[in-house]
Scaffold this motif. Structure first.
Motif, PDB file in Angstrom:
ATOM      1  N   UNK A   1       0.803  -1.143   0.031  1.00 27.26           N
ATOM      2  CA  UNK A   1       0.082  -0.033   0.110  1.00 27.26           C
ATOM      3  C   UNK A   1       0.907   1.038  -0.055  1.00 27.26           C
ATOM      4  N   UNK A   2       1.905   1.083   0.840  1.00 26.25           N
ATOM      5  CA  UNK A   2       2.714   2.399   0.856  1.00 26.25           C
ATOM      6  C   UNK A   2       3.681   2.454  -0.516  1.00 26.25           C
ATOM      7  N   UNK A   3       4.071   1.214  -1.165  1.00 26.04           N
ATOM      8  CA  UNK A   3       4.766   1.315  -2.477  1.00 26.04           C
ATOM      9  C   UNK A   3       3.879   2.251  -3.456  1.00 26.04           C
TER      10      UNK A   3
ATOM     11  N   UNK B   1       6.921   7.894  -5.499  1.00 25.30           N
ATOM     12  CA  UNK B   1       7.430   9.313  -5.778  1.00 25.30           C
ATOM     13  C   UNK B   1       8.286   9.174  -6.982  1.00 25.30           C
ATOM     14  N   UNK B   2       9.246   8.227  -7.050  1.00 25.75           N
ATOM     15  CA  UNK B   2      10.166   8.050  -8.361  1.00 25.75           C
ATOM     16  C   UNK B   2       9.544   7.596  -9.486  1.00 25.75           C
ATOM     17  N   UNK B   3       8.605   6.706  -9.177  1.00 23.43           N
ATOM     18  CA  UNK B   3       7.677   6.514 -10.338  1.00 23.43           C
ATOM     19  C   UNK B   3       6.988   7.605 -10.997  1.00 23.43           C
ATOM     20  N   UNK B   4       6.485   8.421 -10.115  1.00 21.28           N
ATOM     21  CA  UNK B   4       5.664   9.561 -10.698  1.00 21.28           C
ATOM     22  C   UNK B   4       6.754  10.701 -11.102  1.00 21.28           C
ATOM     23  N   UNK B   5       7.772  10.878 -10.580  1.00 22.60           N
ATOM     24  CA  UNK B   5       8.435  11.853 -11.048  1.00 22.60           C
ATOM     25  C   UNK B   5       9.236  11.532 -12.534  1.00 22.60           C
ATOM     26  N   UNK B   6       9.477  10.191 -12.563  1.00 19.98           N
ATOM     27  CA  UNK B   6      10.297   9.955 -13.909  1.00 19.98           C
ATOM     28  C   UNK B   6       9.093   9.916 -15.016  1.00 19.98           C
TER      29      UNK B   6
ATOM     30  N   UNK C   1       6.961  12.399 -15.017  1.00 19.30           N
ATOM     31  CA  UNK C   1       6.721  13.623 -15.076  1.00 19.30           C
ATOM     32  C   UNK C   1       5.456  14.230 -14.557  1.00 19.30           C
ATOM     33  N   UNK C   2       4.795  13.502 -13.718  1.00 19.93           N
ATOM     34  CA  UNK C   2       3.831  13.734 -12.941  1.00 19.93           C
ATOM     35  C   UNK C   2       4.185  14.435 -11.480  1.00 19.93           C
ATOM     36  N   UNK C   3       3.211  15.527 -11.218  1.00 22.92           N
ATOM     37  CA  UNK C   3       3.411  16.152  -9.859  1.00 22.92           C
ATOM     38  C   UNK C   3       3.194  15.126  -8.611  1.00 22.92           C
ATOM     39  N   UNK C   4       4.098  15.233  -7.722  1.00 23.29           N
ATOM     40  CA  UNK C   4       3.955  14.327  -6.623  1.00 23.29           C
ATOM     41  C   UNK C   4       2.956  15.008  -5.551  1.00 23.29           C
ATOM     42  N   UNK C   5       1.781  14.470  -5.312  1.00 20.77           N
ATOM     43  CA  UNK C   5       0.993  15.070  -4.194  1.00 20.77           C
ATOM     44  C   UNK C   5       1.497  15.488  -2.933  1.00 20.77           C
ATOM     45  N   UNK C   6       1.129  16.743  -2.718  1.00 28.30           N
ATOM     46  CA  UNK C   6       1.588  17.069  -1.249  1.00 28.30           C
ATOM     47  C   UNK C   6       1.453  16.410  -0.250  1.00 28.30           C
ATOM     48  N   UNK C   7       0.035  15.660  -0.415  1.00 28.82           N
ATOM     49  CA  UNK C   7      -0.216  14.745   0.646  1.00 28.82           C
ATOM     50  C   UNK C   7       0.581  13.329   0.824  1.00 28.82           C
ATOM     51  N   UNK C   8       1.441  13.018  -0.062  1.00 23.07           N
ATOM     52  CA  UNK C   8       1.987  11.970  -0.047  1.00 23.07           C
ATOM     53  C   UNK C   8       3.432  12.071   0.857  1.00 23.07           C
ATOM     54  N   UNK C   9       3.877  10.970   1.484  1.00 20.42           N
ATOM     55  CA  UNK C   9       5.318  10.930   2.312  1.00 20.42           C
ATOM     56  C   UNK C   9       6.246  10.619   1.523  1.00 20.42           C
ATOM     57  N   UNK C  10       6.038  10.137   0.095  1.00 20.79           N
ATOM     58  CA  UNK C  10       7.190   9.591  -0.505  1.00 20.79           C
ATOM     59  C   UNK C  10       7.962  11.015  -1.259  1.00 20.79           C
ATOM     60  N   UNK C  11       9.180  10.767  -1.116  1.00 17.10           N
ATOM     61  CA  UNK C  11      10.138  11.693  -1.807  1.00 17.10           C
ATOM     62  C   UNK C  11      11.187  11.035  -2.926  1.00 17.10           C
ATOM     63  N   UNK C  12      11.672  11.630  -3.731  1.00 15.89           N
ATOM     64  CA  UNK C  12      12.713  11.157  -4.574  1.00 15.89           C
ATOM     65  C   UNK C  12      13.986  11.430  -4.063  1.00 15.89           C
TER      66      UNK C  12
END
Length: 283
Positions: free
Chosen positions: A56-58, A251-256, A258-269
């Motif tokens: 779920x976190x992944x 976050x790594x997948x989203x950033x790759x 080109x998607x904006x990482x949601x502010x609500x996410x804890x994930x970072x690149x």
């Protein structure tokens, strides 16, 4: 930066319950592949180190306290499609209404209760070997897939039955057999010419054998330490990965992509990991 160094699709390829024990058994495919990019054997699973909490976190980019998933919840109810903690699939669907998105899992609660329903994600749940054949068939028919997730289950099943850790030959053999299956998927990607402009993330959700030889869930390093690696445009061989948690996968997948990482996410690149940008949709 030229399109030759851009990412046009992402593959998240996982096995369940392997921890960092690929260091203790033969995994020639994974070893050779990750040598082309970045890898760590000290990535951190989420707590508790249980499959639904971790996968779920992944996929949703937040800690378990936020996404609220447990094995029981994932097996019994769909993930709320309007949750403030969307999966990376939901981000991709919002950005690309017609894009091909796919989730292939051996453990069916991921598709049933972790990946959102009703947003056009192709889902299949099958035993490991059958699942890989289904993935190969899907890729041959849909080489333009934008985001694909795979979860194989046999290492975790073997750990529960025979015990986790470097002194459990049956468990280590299950990891080695998953390496063979990973090789089949990666071979298909290579044969279709998809590796050149794809980010491929390889990981596991948790380990096992820390507080209980036949289980997991604790913060013991045997449960908590996991392998995590990625290969793709802009990631030089031998790239060092600093501190990373499996939650950062989203976050790594989203950033790759080109998607904006949601502010609500804890994930970072992790700093310095991605030196690329997403390929435009019409490139």
């Amino acid at each position: 930066m030229s399109n030759a160094n851009a990412v046009s699709r992402v593959f998240i390829l996982g096995m369940d319950g392997a921890g960092s024990f690929i260091q203790h058994t033969a995994t020639p495919v994974i070893d050779a592949f990750l040598a082309k990019g970045a890898v760590t054997y000290d990535a951190q699973a989420q707590s508790p180190t249980i499959s639904a909490e971790c996968w779920g976190s992944v996929l949703h980019g937040v800690v378990p306290e936020k996404h609220g998933l447990t094995n029981e919840v994932a097996a019994s109810e769909p993930y709320p499609v309007e949750s403030p903690y969307p999966s990376v699939f939901r981000l991709a669907r919002k950005a690309w209404p017609e894009a091909k998105l796919a989730s292939f899992t051996s453990w069916s609660p991921i598709n049933d209760g972790i990946v959102e329903d009703g947003i056009g994600i192709h889902k299949e749940s099958l035993p490991d070997a059958d699942l890989v054949q289904a993935i190969q068939n899907y890729l041959e028919q849909n080489p333009d897939v934008k985001l694909l997730f795979m979860q194989l289950d046999e290492p975790d099943a073997a750990g529960h039955k025979h015990g986790y850790g470097p002194d459990s030959p049956e468990y280590l053999n299950a990891i080695t057999q998953n390496d063979v299956l990973f090789g089949q998927v990666l071979g298909t990607l290579e044969g279709l010419g998809l590796l050149e402009d794809s980010l491929v993330i390889l990981l596991t959700d948790h380990g096992g054998g820390g507080d209980d030889k036949f289980s997991h869930g604790s913060d013991h390093p045997m449960d908590k330490n996991v392998f995590w690696g990625c290969v793709g445009p802009g990631i030089e061989p031998g790239t060092t990965i600093g501190e990373i948690s499996i939650v950062d996968t989203a976050a790594v997948a989203a950033a790759a992509l080109g998607l904006d990482i949601p502010d609500a996410w804890d994930a970072v690149v992790p700093a310095g990991l991605l030196q690329t940008r997403s390929m435009p949709e019409n490139a």
